[in-house]
Design a protein around this motif. Structure first.
Motif, mmCIF file in Angstrom:
data_model
loop_
_atom_site.group_PDB
_atom_site.id
_atom_site.type_symbol
_atom_site.label_atom_id
_atom_site.label_comp_id
_atom_site.label_asym_id
_atom_site.label_seq_id
_atom_site.Cartn_x
_atom_site.Cartn_y
_atom_site.Cartn_z
ATOM 1 N N LYS C 18 42.297 51.572 32.304
ATOM 2 C CA LYS C 18 43.515 52.385 32.205
ATOM 3 C C LYS C 18 44.163 52.212 30.846
ATOM 4 N N GLY C 19 43.411 52.437 29.795
ATOM 5 C CA GLY C 19 43.991 52.288 28.464
ATOM 6 C C GLY C 19 43.810 50.868 27.945
ATOM 7 N N VAL C 20 42.576 50.493 27.742
ATOM 8 C CA VAL C 20 42.271 49.140 27.261
ATOM 9 C C VAL C 20 42.248 49.126 25.735
ATOM 10 N N SER C 21 42.971 48.189 25.142
ATOM 11 C CA SER C 21 42.954 48.022 23.689
ATOM 12 C C SER C 21 42.818 46.541 23.353
ATOM 13 N N LEU C 32 36.091 38.102 27.072
ATOM 14 C CA LEU C 32 36.803 38.965 28.015
ATOM 15 C C LEU C 32 36.799 38.267 29.365
ATOM 16 N N ILE C 33 37.983 37.917 29.836
ATOM 17 C CA ILE C 33 38.065 37.213 31.110
ATOM 18 C C ILE C 33 38.734 38.105 32.140
ATOM 19 N N GLY C 34 38.259 37.991 33.349
ATOM 20 C CA GLY C 34 38.849 38.738 34.449
ATOM 21 C C GLY C 34 37.970 38.538 35.659
ATOM 22 N N ILE C 35 38.549 38.698 36.845
ATOM 23 C CA ILE C 35 37.718 38.536 38.029
ATOM 24 C C ILE C 35 36.702 39.670 38.070
ATOM 25 N N ASN C 36 35.719 39.528 38.944
ATOM 26 C CA ASN C 36 34.669 40.541 39.010
ATOM 27 C C ASN C 36 35.240 41.910 39.365
ATOM 28 N N GLY C 37 34.668 42.924 38.731
ATOM 29 C CA GLY C 37 35.046 44.286 39.100
ATOM 30 C C GLY C 37 36.300 44.795 38.416
ATOM 31 N N VAL C 38 36.728 44.155 37.326
ATOM 32 C CA VAL C 38 37.916 44.668 36.635
ATOM 33 C C VAL C 38 37.542 45.525 35.432
ATOM 34 N N GLY C 39 36.254 45.712 35.222
ATOM 35 C CA GLY C 39 35.845 46.635 34.161
ATOM 36 C C GLY C 39 35.342 45.983 32.884
ATOM 37 N N LYS C 40 35.053 44.678 32.945
ATOM 38 C CA LYS C 40 34.566 44.003 31.733
ATOM 39 C C LYS C 40 33.239 44.601 31.273
ATOM 40 N N GLY C 200 42.054 46.976 35.024
ATOM 41 C CA GLY C 200 41.869 48.041 34.043
ATOM 42 C C GLY C 200 42.777 48.007 32.831
ATOM 43 N N VAL C 201 43.581 46.948 32.688
ATOM 44 C CA VAL C 201 44.409 46.828 31.479
ATOM 45 C C VAL C 201 44.277 45.428 30.885
#
Lengths: 130, 276, 229
Positions: C18-21, C32-40, C200-201
């Motif tokens: 949703k507008g990644v910068s 890039l860190i994030g739980i699974n399925g966040v769009g990495k 997504g952000v």
């Protein structure tokens, strides 16, 4: 070289500290050649940029020096070496005194216990070494 | 260009083992066809001549002399051709889908090659053509060998030997081995257009998945419709207004436009819309 | 520098990005860190133009990706990118055939580093070794940027260590790396920068040493803070 880093202090600070300890213990001798930044990163399993930062810091503090393109070396400056040793001792004492103070133990008692424990620890260590 | 050729080579090698199996099976089936038909004919001849006491001349008159036509019309021969056609048709699809299938996502590699992605498209199309023409060439060679085998089994007085062309002109083989250069260019030209349209339809599915199936089928229908448009308009609207030659030229132009469309859309999809 | 600017991506109705910068510098390891399925993974695929994006822009050293960029930037997905029937030597030959940036000497060096044999067939490799070959095929390219998708997930501890060693070696030196993970522990001391992604952000973008120095926080501390707020 096997260092356990904590996650909250800057890694470069921990590397500098590690070097100071090694110098104070005499494992790194004055004028001794030290690993390159990449080599150090590899051995300590840390980011090469962090290793670079640590070396820069140590150079600023006069702990190491680099001549031209040669590998960096531990300083031969007695003053710096003494300062390192003193700094580490002071740090340890500070921590110790700080915690002992909170339990309100008189100085004489503390000194006595410290002396006794120090000698005993020495003895135990000496024994296990055999 | 260089990487295109390397890709063709790669695609060729990838299917080569299966292709060789296909070639061997085809050879076996067709040899089977020749031997079964020839020996069957001779067995019958023997039975009739010795059993019913008919002269050779009468036998040939009543039962017709043996020609390759019998072999070509036989089941084994027919199915050998059908097998090749079906396998290649399936491979037109599989040549794309194999890159996405399985845990080994080769499509990542292919799309990340430092070359225009259209080269993948062309390489795959070229590989299919090479396989098709390989089989066509094999068929011509097989005809020569099969005629020799037939000659060993069926004595000269029982057969009529005709050139290969005679066997291929009036049946299903006329599509695979056209009689004239024009027919050849026409049939295989249409084949190339069909392969490209199918490729682009596949790419629609690969880009838009479920929705892409509808896009792909629609695109295919539009392409077929566009291709047939001159014929349809001439037949239903203009009441056979054009001469055959004029129609022919228009069809060729329509085919070329459909081909360019397929490649252009394929290029666009590969460049901007494809997903791994 | 890799610049991701305001990238959005929908799969059907689901908006994954949703507008990644964010930016990733050359000579640094960006995680890039994030739980699974966040769009990495989607972000990496978008950078490599392996998936269309709905809006936004991506620049590599100031220009958009072209076919020639694949000699400058490479992506190591979490599955191997070579057909299973190939032997390692065949995969090498393929890479050498198509990439000018392929460095055969380095490939052989890595083969030794990972203790692999050229004659091994990809389909017969263990999970850990498959991951290593996959890694190797990317690392042996003389490129400026590597993107690695979950290089540590689902493999044994020894393979993990060997792969982690890559990050402190000359193989990575002076190149830009973007790596994704959902588990920071393994690589906390290896990375320069964290881009924290959720839903997504980008929630936060920070240098790990700076956060340790200025706030006395570990990466996990920051994650906990951000997620709990």
């Amino acid at each position: 070289m096997n260092v356990k880093f904590n996650n909250r202090d800057p890694v470069y600070v921990q590397v500098v500290r590690y070097f100071k300890e090694q110098i104070a213990k005499g494992f790194f001798e004055p004028g001794q050649e030290i690993p390159s930044r990449r080599e150090l990163a590899h051995r300590l399993k840390i980011n090469p940029n962090t290793a670079q930062r640590a070396y820069k810091e140590m150079e600023e503090q006069g702990l190491i020096f680099t001549e031209g393109n040669l590998p960096s070396r531990i300083t031969k400056d007695e003053g710096v070496l003494k300062k390192v040793r003193k700094e580490l001792i002071m740090e340890a004492v500070e921590t110790f005194v700080h915690s002992v103070r909170t339990i309100n133990v008189p100085l004489e008692e503390v000194l006595y216990i410290v002396k006794e424990y120090y000698e005993k620890a020495d003895y135990v260590r000496g024994n296990t070494r055999d | 260009m260089n990487r295109y050729l390397k890709l063709v080579n790669f695609e060729f090698n990838r299917f080569f083992k299966l292709y060789i199996v296909l070639v061997i099976v085809t050879i076996i089936m067709q040899f089977f066809a020749v031997i079964l038909e020839s020996r069957g004919y001779m067995r019958e001849a023997k039975n009739v001549i010795y059993g019913d006491m008919m002269s050779k001349a009468d036998f040939i008159k009543n039962y017709e002399a043996f020609t390759m036509q019998r072999v070509v019309q036989s089941n084994w021969f027919y199915w050998s051709i059908a097998l090749c056609v079906v396998v290649l048709l399936i491979y037109v699809f599989f040549i794309w889908y194999r890159d996405w299938l399985g845990k080994n996502s080769f499509i990542y590699r292919l799309l990340m090659l430092p070359t225009a992605r259209l080269n993948l498209y062309f390489a795959k199309a070229t590989a299919i053509l090479i396989f098709v023409f390989g089989l066509v060439a094999l068929q011509l060679l097989l005809f020569l060998i099969e005629m020799q085998i037939m000659k060993w089994i069926v004595p000269a007085e029982f057969r009529v030997d005709l050139p290969i062309k005679e066997y291929t002109d009036f049946n299903y083989l006329s599509v695979i081995l056209p009689g004239s250069l024009i027919d050849f260019l026409l049939f295989y030209g249409m084949g190339i257009v069909a392969v490209c349209v199918t490729f682009t339809a596949i790419l629609f599915e690969r880009c838009y998945r479920l929705k892409g199936i509808i896009f792909g089928i629609s695109y295919g229908l539009v392409s077929v419709g566009f291709f047939l448009m001159p014929l349809l308009i001439d037949t239903f609207v203009l009441n056979y207004y054009f001469f055959p030659v004029e129609l022919f030229v228009m069809e060729v132009i329509a085919g070329i436009i459909v081909l360019i469309g397929a490649v252009w859309i394929g290029n666009y999809l590969l460049k901007y819309k494809i997903r791994v | 520098m890799i610049e991701v600017k305001n990238v959005t991506k929908k799969f059907g109705r689901k908006e994954v990005l949703k507008g990644v910068s964010f930016t990733a510098e050359k000579g640094q390891i960006t995680c890039l860190i994030g739980i699974n399925g966040v769009g990495k993974t989607t972000i990496m695929q978008a950078i490599m133009s392996l998936i269309p994006i709905n809006s936004g822009e991506i620049f590599i050293d100031g220009s958009k990706l072209t076919k020639d960029s694949y000699e400058k930037i490479t992506f190591i997905p979490d599955t191997i990118t070579m057909p299973p029937q190939m032997r390692i030597a065949d995969a090498f030959a393929f890479m050498a055939d198509f990439y000018q940036s392929w460095n055969q000497k380095r490939a052989e060096e890595l083969l030794e580093f990972f203790k692999l044999e050229e004659t091994e067939r990809i389909s017969e490799l263990s999970k850990g070794n498959t991951a290593k070959v996959n890694m190797l095929l990317g690392l042996a390219l003389d490129v400026d940027y590597f993107l690695m998708d979950e290089p540590f997930s689902g493999i044994d501890i020894f393979s993990r260590e060997e792969i982690a060693n890559v990050f402190t070696s000359h193989l990575i030196e002076d190149r830009g790396v973007i790596i994704t993970t959902h588990e920071i522990n393994d690589i906390e001391h290896l990375i320069d920068k964290v881009v924290l992604i959720d839903n997504g952000v980008v929630l936060k973008e920070f240098y790990v040493e700076e956060v340790r120095e200025n706030e006395g926080k570990s990466v996990i501390d920051v994650l906990r803070e951000v997620y709990e707020s």
